[in-house]
Scaffold this active site. Structure first.
Site, PDB file in Angstrom:
ATOM      1  N   GLY A  12       5.167   2.779  -1.621  1.00  0.00           N
ATOM      2  CA  GLY A  12       5.521   3.994  -2.345  1.00  0.00           C
ATOM      3  C   GLY A  12       6.898   4.000  -2.975  1.00  0.00           C
ATOM      4  O   GLY A  12       7.485   5.063  -3.159  1.00  0.00           O
ATOM      5  N   ASN A  14       7.476   3.365  -6.069  1.00  0.00           N
ATOM      6  CA  ASN A  14       7.305   4.060  -7.356  1.00  0.00           C
ATOM      7  C   ASN A  14       7.213   5.566  -7.149  1.00  0.00           C
ATOM      8  O   ASN A  14       7.742   6.338  -7.943  1.00  0.00           O
ATOM      9  CB  ASN A  14       6.080   3.533  -8.103  1.00  0.00           C
ATOM     10  CG  ASN A  14       6.391   2.257  -8.857  1.00  0.00           C
ATOM     11  OD1 ASN A  14       7.065   2.277  -9.880  1.00  0.00           O
ATOM     12  ND2 ASN A  14       5.938   1.130  -8.319  1.00  0.00           N
ATOM     13  N   ILE A  94     -10.854   3.686  -9.507  1.00  0.00           N
ATOM     14  CA  ILE A  94     -11.049   5.123  -9.741  1.00  0.00           C
ATOM     15  C   ILE A  94     -12.515   5.366 -10.110  1.00  0.00           C
ATOM     16  O   ILE A  94     -13.048   4.713 -11.003  1.00  0.00           O
ATOM     17  CB  ILE A  94     -10.123   5.622 -10.882  1.00  0.00           C
ATOM     18  CG1 ILE A  94      -8.654   5.422 -10.495  1.00  0.00           C
ATOM     19  CG2 ILE A  94     -10.378   7.078 -11.224  1.00  0.00           C
ATOM     20  CD1 ILE A  94      -8.211   6.199  -9.274  1.00  0.00           C
ATOM     21  N   ASN A 108      -1.394   4.770 -15.010  1.00  0.00           N
ATOM     22  CA  ASN A 108      -1.231   3.728 -13.992  1.00  0.00           C
ATOM     23  C   ASN A 108      -0.007   2.886 -14.326  1.00  0.00           C
ATOM     24  O   ASN A 108       0.297   2.665 -15.500  1.00  0.00           O
ATOM     25  CB  ASN A 108      -2.488   2.839 -13.994  1.00  0.00           C
ATOM     26  CG  ASN A 108      -2.395   1.704 -12.990  1.00  0.00           C
ATOM     27  OD1 ASN A 108      -2.067   1.913 -11.823  1.00  0.00           O
ATOM     28  ND2 ASN A 108      -2.693   0.482 -13.437  1.00  0.00           N
ATOM     29  N   HIS A 110       1.420  -0.894 -13.985  1.00  0.00           N
ATOM     30  CA  HIS A 110       0.967  -2.264 -13.699  1.00  0.00           C
ATOM     31  C   HIS A 110       2.167  -3.203 -13.842  1.00  0.00           C
ATOM     32  O   HIS A 110       2.914  -3.114 -14.827  1.00  0.00           O
ATOM     33  CB  HIS A 110      -0.152  -2.675 -14.651  1.00  0.00           C
ATOM     34  CG  HIS A 110      -0.681  -4.038 -14.334  1.00  0.00           C
ATOM     35  ND1 HIS A 110      -1.542  -4.281 -13.272  1.00  0.00           N
ATOM     36  CD2 HIS A 110      -0.418  -5.234 -14.893  1.00  0.00           C
ATOM     37  CE1 HIS A 110      -1.785  -5.577 -13.210  1.00  0.00           C
ATOM     38  NE2 HIS A 110      -1.127  -6.181 -14.174  1.00  0.00           N
TER      39      HIS A 110
END
Ligand code: GAR
Length: 200
Positions: A12, A14, A94, A108, A110
């Protein structure tokens, strides 16, 4: 005020960058309503709790099959009336029903410059291992909208990062996080919160 839900599977960092950006004022007009993880051991859940944010775990293992998990996940997300879903290291596919319902409202992060080193099988450290194996001199990170494909939705932001002599996958991963991910993910949320919408 943009109602944001963050979906996570691991550490976590981000998520932390998003929370710090909201606290520090570099994201405005947004608040994180919930953090959802598939992984009960995700440290990201602790980060959410210690920030006073609701932390929810839905593990596919507690459901009889994937369809039941997908249904529960969508129902849970719907409870929070979210304007934006942020996948911040969420390593679960998802469900198509969710993509349909939230088209243009899921982003998202990446850890490469898409279209390099993305798609099925490219996640986490594997992305950086592949970049080093190919010998690229520049890598980076991408924020994109989520569609039915894997890492195939419209690109919102990208940032390049230098690969250095002697990099290990771990060292490169950290540099990509520090120099790119933790910057462009909050920036993307701020842009959306302040009027930029596309990708649907
Ligand atoms: C991040 O590097 C993110 O880009 C990556 O997982 C890591 C999660 O770290 N996501 C993917 O590879 C998605 N394909 P974090 O939990 O510390 O934010």
């Amino acid at each position: 005020m943009l109602r944001v839900g963050v979906m996570v599977s691991g550490g976590g960092t981000n998520l932390q960058a998003i929370l710090d950006a909201i606290d520090g004022g570099s994201i405005t007009n947004a608040s994180v309503q919930v953090v959802i993880s598939n992984n009960p051991g995700a440290y990201a859940l602790e980060r959410a709790k210690s920030h006073g944010i609701e932390a929810v775990c839905l593990s596919p293992k507690s459901f009889p099959d994937r369809a039941a998990f997908n249904k529960a996940l969508l129902e849970k997300v719907n409870e929070y009336q979210l304007d934006l879903i942020v996948l911040a290291g969420f390593l679960v596919t998802i469900p198509p029903e969710m993509i349909k319902e939230y088209r243009g409202r899921i982003i998202n992060i990446h850890p490469s410059l898409i279209p390099s080193f993305c798609g099925v099988g490219y996640y986490g450290l594997k992305v950086h291992e592949a970049a080093l194996a190919r010998g690229v001199k520049i890598t980076g990170a991408t924020v994109h909208y989520v569609d039915e494909g894997v890492d195939s939705g419209p690109i919102l932001l990208q940032k390049a990062v230098e690969v250095k002599e002697g990099d290990t996958p771990e060292v490169l991963q950290r540099r990509v996080m520090e120099e790119a991910e933790w910057k462009i993910l909050p920036e993307a949320i701020n842009r959306i919160a302040n009027g930029e919408r596309s990708g649907s």
